[in-house]
Design an enzyme around this catalytic site. Structure first.
Site, mmCIF file in Angstrom:
data_model
loop_
_atom_site.group_PDB
_atom_site.id
_atom_site.type_symbol
_atom_site.label_atom_id
_atom_site.label_comp_id
_atom_site.label_asym_id
_atom_site.label_seq_id
_atom_site.Cartn_x
_atom_site.Cartn_y
_atom_site.Cartn_z
ATOM 1 N N LYS A 148 -43.190 -11.062 12.975
ATOM 2 C CA LYS A 148 -43.804 -11.847 14.054
ATOM 3 C C LYS A 148 -44.895 -12.745 13.477
ATOM 4 O O LYS A 148 -45.608 -12.324 12.566
ATOM 5 C CB LYS A 148 -44.469 -10.900 15.069
ATOM 6 C CG LYS A 148 -43.505 -10.195 15.999
ATOM 7 C CD LYS A 148 -44.270 -9.342 17.004
ATOM 8 C CE LYS A 148 -43.335 -8.519 17.879
ATOM 9 N NZ LYS A 148 -42.488 -9.305 18.771
ATOM 10 N N GLU A 195 -35.905 -4.728 18.049
ATOM 11 C CA GLU A 195 -35.785 -3.337 17.603
ATOM 12 C C GLU A 195 -35.785 -2.343 18.761
ATOM 13 O O GLU A 195 -35.217 -1.261 18.650
ATOM 14 C CB GLU A 195 -36.925 -3.002 16.621
ATOM 15 C CG GLU A 195 -38.249 -2.566 17.260
ATOM 16 C CD GLU A 195 -38.882 -3.610 18.176
ATOM 17 O OE1 GLU A 195 -38.588 -4.809 18.000
ATOM 18 O OE2 GLU A 195 -39.646 -3.236 19.083
ATOM 19 N N LYS A 253 -39.397 3.362 25.694
ATOM 20 C CA LYS A 253 -39.525 2.737 24.371
ATOM 21 C C LYS A 253 -40.912 3.080 23.836
ATOM 22 O O LYS A 253 -41.918 2.719 24.427
ATOM 23 C CB LYS A 253 -39.355 1.215 24.482
ATOM 24 C CG LYS A 253 -39.673 0.448 23.188
ATOM 25 C CD LYS A 253 -39.435 -1.060 23.315
ATOM 26 C CE LYS A 253 -39.889 -1.809 22.064
ATOM 27 N NZ LYS A 253 -39.736 -3.278 22.166
ATOM 28 N N ARG A 259 -34.290 -2.355 21.612
ATOM 29 C CA ARG A 259 -32.948 -2.077 22.142
ATOM 30 C C ARG A 259 -32.162 -1.154 21.195
ATOM 31 O O ARG A 259 -31.273 -0.431 21.636
ATOM 32 C CB ARG A 259 -32.210 -3.399 22.404
ATOM 33 C CG ARG A 259 -31.973 -4.247 21.187
ATOM 34 C CD ARG A 259 -31.581 -5.672 21.521
ATOM 35 N NE ARG A 259 -32.719 -6.480 21.975
ATOM 36 C CZ ARG A 259 -32.645 -7.734 22.374
ATOM 37 N NH1 ARG A 259 -31.481 -8.349 22.394
ATOM 38 N NH2 ARG A 259 -33.723 -8.394 22.748
HETATM 39 N N1 BES Z 1 -41.852 -5.803 21.699
HETATM 40 C C1 BES Z 1 -41.237 -7.060 21.757
HETATM 41 C C2 BES Z 1 -41.263 -7.700 23.135
HETATM 42 C C3 BES Z 1 -42.621 -8.039 23.710
HETATM 43 C C4 BES Z 1 -43.092 -9.329 23.676
HETATM 44 C C5 BES Z 1 -43.378 -7.077 24.348
HETATM 45 C C6 BES Z 1 -44.300 -9.636 24.234
HETATM 46 C C7 BES Z 1 -44.603 -7.371 24.903
HETATM 47 C C8 BES Z 1 -45.054 -8.663 24.859
HETATM 48 C C9 BES Z 1 -39.765 -6.937 21.348
HETATM 49 O O1 BES Z 1 -39.485 -5.955 20.427
HETATM 50 C C10 BES Z 1 -39.399 -8.250 20.719
HETATM 51 O O2 BES Z 1 -39.967 -8.590 19.733
HETATM 52 N N2 BES Z 1 -38.461 -8.955 21.326
HETATM 53 C C11 BES Z 1 -38.043 -10.227 20.849
HETATM 54 C C12 BES Z 1 -36.542 -10.321 21.019
HETATM 55 C C13 BES Z 1 -35.932 -11.446 20.285
HETATM 56 C C14 BES Z 1 -36.021 -11.244 18.800
HETATM 57 C C15 BES Z 1 -34.490 -11.560 20.719
HETATM 58 C C16 BES Z 1 -38.759 -11.300 21.645
HETATM 59 O O3 BES Z 1 -39.055 -11.091 22.820
HETATM 60 O O4 BES Z 1 -39.061 -12.338 21.076
HETATM 61 ZN ZN ZN Z 2 -40.787 -4.307 20.435
HETATM 62 ZN ZN ZN Z 3 -39.793 -6.599 18.403
#
Ligand code: BES
Ligand code: ZN
Ligand code: ZN
Length: 483
Positions: free
Chosen positions: A256, A328, A244, A330
């Site tokens: 975010k 995103e 990724k 995935r």
């Molecule tokens: N890149 C993030 C995940 C992440 C979180 C990486 C903290 C490193 C540290 C990923 O794209 C994301 O935002 N995932 C969401 C998924 C949710 C929307 C189902 C998450 O983890 O909140």
């Molecule tokens: Zn991400």
């Molecule tokens: Zn994300």
């Protein structure tokens, strides 16, 4: 950093400083009991005695990872002194080669720094580590193996630090195109590594509707990066790493909160781990054909952004309902994994900072390990753990699988429940793994360990290079098994 093994007693070796390990708080040391008492040193942490030119470091046991941590502590405690060389006994663990490997890794990983943007760079002069064979008797020591251990340790730690450099680089500079150039640059340094870079046009031709959607609001075009390492002799297996490569994840329209957005330059950690593995594999001359296939893009906001409520058509034809644009990674992986399977891998391993839930569930030190093949998961975990990286297996089940059902498309990009987010993300990826590859696929969620906000072990603030060491150890062990 230079390492040298000397077939001499420690006392005979000339060096600016000496390091001594105190194992399991055993303070019955020949020189210095009084000093320990005076400084109230209880065998934990370090005690530096500059007048004696000696440093003591407490270790719980002579295990590889305790050795790595100790070497890092030694380096960091001494980096402010004007010294060039350090001598140390070779502490015997279970096997000679791995002990030396761990010693080299500990020093090199522990000495990493990202000071590119600091005006005042503090250089350490310590760069010569002299290891005495003191602790061994004639029969135990195999100098050739020991040297090999140091060489491997240096390669593996350098590959890890290479990945850290990329992850630590700022998002304003490190765009998808920059990542592609870094990959090409890497390939140009090794005759057995090739690099192909594809642009938006190719992604469109490939019907990568999910990957392209994530890129829509970014001013930086996406890149699909394909590195390939070919060994000299006939490869024992073909192994593909998918990474990724989100050079920034703002969350997109499902934006975010600002304190969660900070550190999201680390969302390219899977990509850099894959590149680091290629670098390490070439230097270790591993007997496998190894690919790194990376989906590089930003996830941004703007009038052209993809939206919650959109339905995307992925490369495989599976349709995806977008319910959250922050899930995103995935989407990018769905298309890149589909592409990777066209190359018919014996083993397919993806690495991604995929879910915050992974760190919530098992702590920020541990990588989540997912897949369908229970035996492979266990074997991988045992083998990769020897690197010192930590793993927890998350098991799939059919109740969780139902949670990503969509009312309007084949699958939803988020779960309908707030629980089990790491597993449901893994189950989403599983939808894009063809039947014949189900048992040959592993998913590594490195969201926890990839970026270090408070230093731990031999990892300083910033990127840790998660996934590089684990996979190089796994590949080295696999090569040994198949030999
Ligand atoms: N890149 C993030 C995940 C992440 C979180 C990486 C903290 C490193 C540290 C990923 O794209 C994301 O935002 N995932 C969401 C998924 C949710 C929307 C189902 C998450 O983890 O909140
Ligand atoms: Zn991400
Ligand atoms: Zn994300």
């Amino acid at each position: 950093m230079q390492f040298q093994i000397l077939n001499q007693n420690l006392d005979e070796i000339k060096a600016d400083f000496e390091a001594v390990l105190v194992v399991d708080k055993n303070l019955e040391h020949k020189f210095i009991k009084d000093d320990f008492k005076f400084y109230k040193f209880d065998g934990c942490g370090v005690l530096v005695l500059p007048e004696k030119r000696r440093i003591y470091v407490g270790v719980k046991r002579l295990d590889y990872d305790y050795l790595r941590v100790a070497m890092s502590q030694i380096y960091n405690a001494l980096k402010g002194y004007d010294i060039k060389s350090l001598k140390i006994a070779s502490y015997l663990c279970k096997c000679t080669k791995k002990t030396f490997q761990a010693i080299a890794e500990g020093f090199i990983l522990g000495s990493y720094k990202f000071d590119k943007y600091k005006s005042d760079k503090k250089e350490s002069s310590l760069d010569e580590i002299l290891i005495s064979t003191d602790e061994y008797n004639e029969k135990e020591i195999d100098l050739k193996k020991a040297d090999m251990g140091l060489k491997f340790g240096k390669i593996i730690a350098d590959a890890t630090n290479f990945a850290k450099d990329g992850v630590n680089e700022i998002p304003n500079t490190y765009t998808p195109d920059h990542m592609a150039k870094e990959a090409q640059n890497l390939a140009s340094n090794y005759t057995d590594v090739e690099c192909l870079v594809y642009d938006e046009k190719f992604l469109k031709e490939q019907n990568m509707g999910a990957f392209l959607a994530v890129n829509k609001a970014s001013i930086h075009p996406p890149r699909l990066i394909h590195l390939k390492y070919t060994p000299k002799s006939k490869p024992l297996k073909k192994i593909i790493f998918v990474g990724k490569g989100l050079t920034y994840d703002s969350g997109g329209l499902s934006l975010k909160p600002s304190n969660y957005m900070l550190t999201m330059k680390c969302d390219k950690s899977g990509a850099l781990a894959a590149m680091g593995i290629i670098k390490g594999a070439s230097e270790l001359e591993l007997p496998f054909e190894i690919h790194a296939i990376i989906g590089a893009t930003e996830n941004m906001i703007g009038g052209n952004a993809y939206k919650p409520d959109d339905v995307l058509i992925s490369r495989s034809g599976t349709t995806i309902e977008v319910r959250n644009t922050d899930a995103e990674g995935r989407l990018v992986l769905a298309d890149v994994l589909s592409y990777a399977q066209d190359f018919n891998p014996d083993l397919l391993i993806d690495m991604a900072t995929l879910t915050g839930a992974c760190a919530v569930g098992v702590g920020q030190f541990t990588t989540g390990l997912l897949g369908n093949n229970v035996e492979l998961l266990r074997e991988y975990k045992d083998s990769a753990s020897m690197s010192g990286e930590l793993f927890t297996i998350f098991e799939f089940n059919d109740y969780l699988r139902e949670l990503i059902d969509s009312q309007i498309a084949d699958v939803s990009n988020v779960s309908s429940s707030r629980y089990g987010g790491t597993t449901t993300a893994g189950l989403f990826l599983d939808k894009f793994i063809k039947d014949e590859y189900k048992d040959r696929w592993l998913h590594l969620d490195i969201a926890g360990p990839a970026y270090v906000e408070k230093a731990w072990g031999y990892n300083q603030y910033g990127a840790s290079g998660a996934g590089v060491r684990a996979n190089l150890y796994f590949l080295q062990n696999l090569a040994k098994e198949l030999k």
